[in-house]
Motif scaffolding. Structure first.
Motif, PDB file in Angstrom:
ATOM      1  N   CYS A  78     -36.244  -9.094 -67.345  1.00 38.30           N
ATOM      2  CA  CYS A  78     -35.838 -10.145 -66.412  1.00 38.30           C
ATOM      3  C   CYS A  78     -37.045 -10.609 -65.624  1.00 38.30           C
ATOM      4  CB  CYS A  78     -34.760  -9.611 -65.480  1.00 38.30           C
ATOM      5  SG  CYS A  78     -33.262  -9.126 -66.356  1.00 38.30           S
ATOM      6  N   LYS A  79     -37.236 -11.935 -65.584  1.00 39.17           N
ATOM      7  CA  LYS A  79     -38.427 -12.476 -64.927  1.00 39.17           C
ATOM      8  C   LYS A  79     -38.101 -13.674 -64.031  1.00 39.17           C
ATOM      9  CE  LYS A  79     -42.396 -12.678 -67.119  1.00 39.17           C
ATOM     10  NZ  LYS A  79     -43.469 -12.960 -68.074  1.00 39.17           N
ATOM     11  N   PHE A  80     -38.611 -13.598 -62.811  1.00 38.77           N
ATOM     12  CA  PHE A  80     -38.656 -14.757 -61.927  1.00 38.77           C
ATOM     13  C   PHE A  80     -39.930 -15.527 -62.297  1.00 38.77           C
ATOM     14  CE2 PHE A  80     -36.120 -11.927 -59.103  1.00 38.77           C
ATOM     15  CZ  PHE A  80     -35.078 -12.793 -58.830  1.00 38.77           C
ATOM     16  N   PRO A  81     -40.143 -16.699 -61.719  1.00 37.40           N
ATOM     17  CA  PRO A  81     -41.402 -17.403 -61.978  1.00 37.40           C
ATOM     18  C   PRO A  81     -42.599 -16.543 -61.541  1.00 37.40           C
ATOM     19  CG  PRO A  81     -39.821 -18.882 -60.961  1.00 37.40           C
ATOM     20  CD  PRO A  81     -39.230 -17.504 -60.893  1.00 37.40           C
ATOM     21  N   GLN A  82     -43.692 -16.731 -62.232  1.00 34.08           N
ATOM     22  CA  GLN A  82     -44.925 -16.003 -61.913  1.00 34.08           C
ATOM     23  C   GLN A  82     -45.278 -16.209 -60.443  1.00 34.08           C
ATOM     24  OE1 GLN A  82     -47.916 -16.871 -64.799  1.00 34.08           O
ATOM     25  NE2 GLN A  82     -49.441 -15.591 -63.836  1.00 34.08           N
ATOM     26  N   GLY A  83     -45.711 -15.132 -59.776  1.00 39.06           N
ATOM     27  CA  GLY A  83     -46.108 -15.221 -58.381  1.00 39.06           C
ATOM     28  C   GLY A  83     -44.949 -15.104 -57.399  1.00 39.06           C
ATOM     29  N   PHE A  84     -43.754 -14.802 -57.869  1.00 39.73           N
ATOM     30  CA  PHE A  84     -42.585 -14.654 -57.000  1.00 39.73           C
ATOM     31  C   PHE A  84     -42.871 -13.568 -55.971  1.00 39.73           C
ATOM     32  CE2 PHE A  84     -38.202 -13.477 -55.921  1.00 39.73           C
ATOM     33  CZ  PHE A  84     -37.587 -14.718 -55.849  1.00 39.73           C
ATOM     34  N   PHE A  85     -42.592 -13.859 -54.695  1.00 43.56           N
ATOM     35  CA  PHE A  85     -42.923 -12.951 -53.601  1.00 43.56           C
ATOM     36  C   PHE A  85     -41.780 -11.969 -53.354  1.00 43.56           C
ATOM     37  CE2 PHE A  85     -43.066 -11.741 -49.112  1.00 43.56           C
ATOM     38  CZ  PHE A  85     -44.396 -11.361 -48.965  1.00 43.56           C
ATOM     39  N   HIS A  86     -41.976 -10.735 -53.775  1.00 40.01           N
ATOM     40  CA  HIS A  86     -40.990  -9.666 -53.540  1.00 40.01           C
ATOM     41  C   HIS A  86     -41.649  -8.330 -53.872  1.00 40.01           C
ATOM     42  CE1 HIS A  86     -37.474  -7.084 -53.950  1.00 40.01           C
ATOM     43  NE2 HIS A  86     -36.831  -7.991 -53.208  1.00 40.01           N
ATOM     44  N   PRO A  87     -41.389  -7.286 -53.072  1.00 43.20           N
ATOM     45  CA  PRO A  87     -42.021  -5.982 -53.333  1.00 43.20           C
ATOM     46  C   PRO A  87     -41.698  -5.389 -54.703  1.00 43.20           C
ATOM     47  CG  PRO A  87     -41.028  -6.003 -51.147  1.00 43.20           C
ATOM     48  CD  PRO A  87     -40.602  -7.264 -51.837  1.00 43.20           C
ATOM     49  N   ASN A  88     -40.551  -5.733 -55.285  1.00 42.99           N
ATOM     50  CA  ASN A  88     -40.148  -5.144 -56.561  1.00 42.99           C
ATOM     51  C   ASN A  88     -40.229  -6.124 -57.726  1.00 42.99           C
ATOM     52  OD1 ASN A  88     -37.867  -3.805 -54.388  1.00 42.99           O
ATOM     53  ND2 ASN A  88     -39.338  -2.478 -55.381  1.00 42.99           N
ATOM     54  N   VAL A  89     -41.084  -7.130 -57.582  1.00 40.71           N
ATOM     55  CA  VAL A  89     -41.322  -8.087 -58.658  1.00 40.71           C
ATOM     56  C   VAL A  89     -42.831  -8.109 -58.917  1.00 40.71           C
ATOM     57  CG1 VAL A  89     -41.168 -10.512 -59.376  1.00 40.71           C
ATOM     58  CG2 VAL A  89     -39.303  -9.475 -58.046  1.00 40.71           C
ATOM     59  N   TYR A  90     -43.205  -7.831 -60.159  1.00 40.60           N
ATOM     60  CA  TYR A  90     -44.619  -7.835 -60.525  1.00 40.60           C
ATOM     61  C   TYR A  90     -45.186  -9.247 -60.395  1.00 40.60           C
ATOM     62  CZ  TYR A  90     -44.002  -3.125 -62.350  1.00 40.60           C
ATOM     63  OH  TYR A  90     -43.740  -1.786 -62.460  1.00 40.60           O
ATOM     64  N   PRO A  91     -46.513  -9.383 -60.242  1.00 35.66           N
ATOM     65  CA  PRO A  91     -47.112 -10.726 -60.157  1.00 35.66           C
ATOM     66  C   PRO A  91     -46.732 -11.617 -61.346  1.00 35.66           C
ATOM     67  CG  PRO A  91     -48.716  -9.081 -59.492  1.00 35.66           C
ATOM     68  CD  PRO A  91     -47.513  -8.320 -60.008  1.00 35.66           C
ATOM     69  N   GLN A 142     -45.337  -2.759 -43.294  1.00 40.78           N
ATOM     70  CA  GLN A 142     -46.179  -2.744 -42.095  1.00 40.78           C
ATOM     71  C   GLN A 142     -46.050  -3.951 -41.172  1.00 40.78           C
ATOM     72  OE1 GLN A 142     -50.093  -2.145 -43.701  1.00 40.78           O
ATOM     73  NE2 GLN A 142     -49.576  -0.176 -44.606  1.00 40.78           N
ATOM     74  N   ASN A 143     -45.521  -5.065 -41.683  1.00 40.16           N
ATOM     75  CA  ASN A 143     -45.465  -6.269 -40.856  1.00 40.16           C
ATOM     76  C   ASN A 143     -44.229  -7.087 -41.250  1.00 40.16           C
ATOM     77  OD1 ASN A 143     -45.859  -8.661 -39.471  1.00 40.16           O
ATOM     78  ND2 ASN A 143     -48.020  -8.865 -40.005  1.00 40.16           N
ATOM     79  N   LYS A 144     -43.060  -6.620 -40.792  1.00 39.26           N
ATOM     80  CA  LYS A 144     -41.789  -7.254 -41.182  1.00 39.26           C
ATOM     81  C   LYS A 144     -41.739  -8.724 -40.781  1.00 39.26           C
ATOM     82  CE  LYS A 144     -38.696  -4.709 -43.391  1.00 39.26           C
ATOM     83  NZ  LYS A 144     -38.247  -3.490 -42.918  1.00 39.26           N
ATOM     84  N   GLU A 145     -42.329  -9.044 -39.638  1.00 38.91           N
ATOM     85  CA  GLU A 145     -42.293 -10.431 -39.175  1.00 38.91           C
ATOM     86  C   GLU A 145     -42.973 -11.360 -40.187  1.00 38.91           C
ATOM     87  OE1 GLU A 145     -44.089 -12.692 -35.374  1.00 38.91           O
ATOM     88  OE2 GLU A 145     -42.929 -10.885 -34.863  1.00 38.91           O
ATOM     89  N   GLU A 146     -44.159 -10.975 -40.645  1.00 40.21           N
ATOM     90  CA  GLU A 146     -44.892 -11.787 -41.626  1.00 40.21           C
ATOM     91  C   GLU A 146     -44.164 -11.761 -42.980  1.00 40.21           C
ATOM     92  OE1 GLU A 146     -47.956 -14.233 -43.290  1.00 40.21           O
ATOM     93  OE2 GLU A 146     -47.068 -13.976 -41.312  1.00 40.21           O
ATOM     94  N   TYR A 147     -43.625 -10.626 -43.349  1.00 39.99           N
ATOM     95  CA  TYR A 147     -42.852 -10.521 -44.589  1.00 39.99           C
ATOM     96  C   TYR A 147     -41.682 -11.511 -44.539  1.00 39.99           C
ATOM     97  CZ  TYR A 147     -39.649  -8.718 -48.128  1.00 39.99           C
ATOM     98  OH  TYR A 147     -38.792  -8.619 -49.193  1.00 39.99           O
ATOM     99  N   ASN A 148     -40.935 -11.484 -43.443  1.00 42.43           N
ATOM    100  CA  ASN A 148     -39.776 -12.377 -43.294  1.00 42.43           C
ATOM    101  C   ASN A 148     -40.193 -13.844 -43.331  1.00 42.43           C
ATOM    102  OD1 ASN A 148     -38.173 -10.110 -43.097  1.00 42.43           O
ATOM    103  ND2 ASN A 148     -37.885 -10.261 -40.886  1.00 42.43           N
ATOM    104  N   ARG A 149     -41.328 -14.158 -42.719  1.00 42.42           N
ATOM    105  CA  ARG A 149     -41.825 -15.534 -42.727  1.00 42.42           C
ATOM    106  C   ARG A 149     -42.112 -15.993 -44.159  1.00 42.42           C
ATOM    107  NH1 ARG A 149     -45.942 -18.557 -43.297  1.00 42.42           N
ATOM    108  NH2 ARG A 149     -47.447 -16.901 -43.681  1.00 42.42           N
ATOM    109  N   LYS A 150     -42.747 -15.131 -44.941  1.00 41.95           N
ATOM    110  CA  LYS A 150     -43.080 -15.493 -46.328  1.00 41.95           C
ATOM    111  C   LYS A 150     -41.823 -15.620 -47.188  1.00 41.95           C
ATOM    112  CE  LYS A 150     -47.853 -14.326 -46.852  1.00 41.95           C
ATOM    113  NZ  LYS A 150     -48.631 -14.871 -47.927  1.00 41.95           N
ATOM    114  N   VAL A 151     -40.849 -14.754 -46.953  1.00 46.60           N
ATOM    115  CA  VAL A 151     -39.587 -14.852 -47.704  1.00 46.60           C
ATOM    116  C   VAL A 151     -38.900 -16.174 -47.381  1.00 46.60           C
ATOM    117  CG1 VAL A 151     -37.248 -13.904 -47.923  1.00 46.60           C
ATOM    118  CG2 VAL A 151     -39.229 -12.366 -48.005  1.00 46.60           C
ATOM    119  N   LYS A 152     -38.850 -16.520 -46.098  1.00 47.07           N
ATOM    120  CA  LYS A 152     -38.214 -17.795 -45.696  1.00 47.07           C
ATOM    121  C   LYS A 152     -38.953 -18.987 -46.307  1.00 47.07           C
ATOM    122  CE  LYS A 152     -36.413 -18.646 -41.793  1.00 47.07           C
ATOM    123  NZ  LYS A 152     -35.643 -18.776 -40.586  1.00 47.07           N
ATOM    124  N   GLU A 153     -40.271 -18.916 -46.314  1.00 45.74           N
ATOM    125  CA  GLU A 153     -41.082 -19.987 -46.890  1.00 45.74           C
ATOM    126  C   GLU A 153     -40.766 -20.134 -48.386  1.00 45.74           C
ATOM    127  OE1 GLU A 153     -45.659 -19.764 -47.712  1.00 45.74           O
ATOM    128  OE2 GLU A 153     -45.366 -20.234 -45.574  1.00 45.74           O
TER     129      GLU A 153
END
Length: 162
Positions: A78-91, A142-153
């Motif tokens: 199973c693959k999302f588009p390349q570069g998908f931002f998630h801790p459990n998805v490879y680049p 280490q930085n949930k705020e920045e993580y959340n910002r990137k997920v929202k983006e």
């Protein structure tokens, strides 16, 4: 017809009768060779909605599922588009989830519906014990705020793409 193709044809028929709201799962069209343009039951194009009231909500994420003739003995890739931002998805976009790993929790009885629901759940509930991509993992830890910002983006970039 191979066991894999029979099973996938059956799963597609069941999916069409009953599938979770907002999800899409259909055979892809062959892109090359003598079957170009025809449906290919070994490759599926899917869309997974983010769960309501989460950072992933209000967006739908494209995913491909690729099967081999060894399915259901071996899980789909199973693959999302390349570069998908998630801790459990490879680049590369490949999803790292125990039910998709034949050495872990994969069982031939697992259905496509269960796989897609599992991936939907993984979006908002990353597994820090199985990191696949450095930056999202480090930010999640280490930085949930920045993580959340990137997920929202990222979610914003997938809104209204259905």
């Amino acid at each position: 017809m191979s066991v894999a193709r029979k099973r996938l044809t059956q799963e597609r028929a069941e999916w069409r009768k009953d599938h979770p709201h907002g999800f899409v799962a259909k055979f892809a069209r062959a892109e090359e060779g003598e079957n170009k343009g025809q449906q290919d039951c070994l490759k599926w194009e899917c869309r997974i909605p983010g769960k309501k009231d989460t950072l992933w909500g209000d967006a739908t994420y494209p995913l491909t599922m690729e099967f081999t003739d060894e399915y259901p003995g071996k899980p789909p890739k199973c693959k999302f588009p390349q570069g998908f931002f998630h801790p459990n998805v490879y680049p590369s976009g490949t999803v790292c989830l125990s039910i998709l790993n034949e050495d872990e929790d994969w069982k031939p009885s697992i259905t496509i519906k269960q796989v897609l629901l599992g991936i939907q759940d993984l979006l908002d509930n990353p597994n820090p014990q199985s990191p696949a991509q450095g930056e999202p993992y480090m930010l999640y830890q280490q930085n949930k705020e920045e993580y959340n910002r990137k997920v929202k983006e990222q979610a914003d970039s997938y809104r209204n793409q259905s």
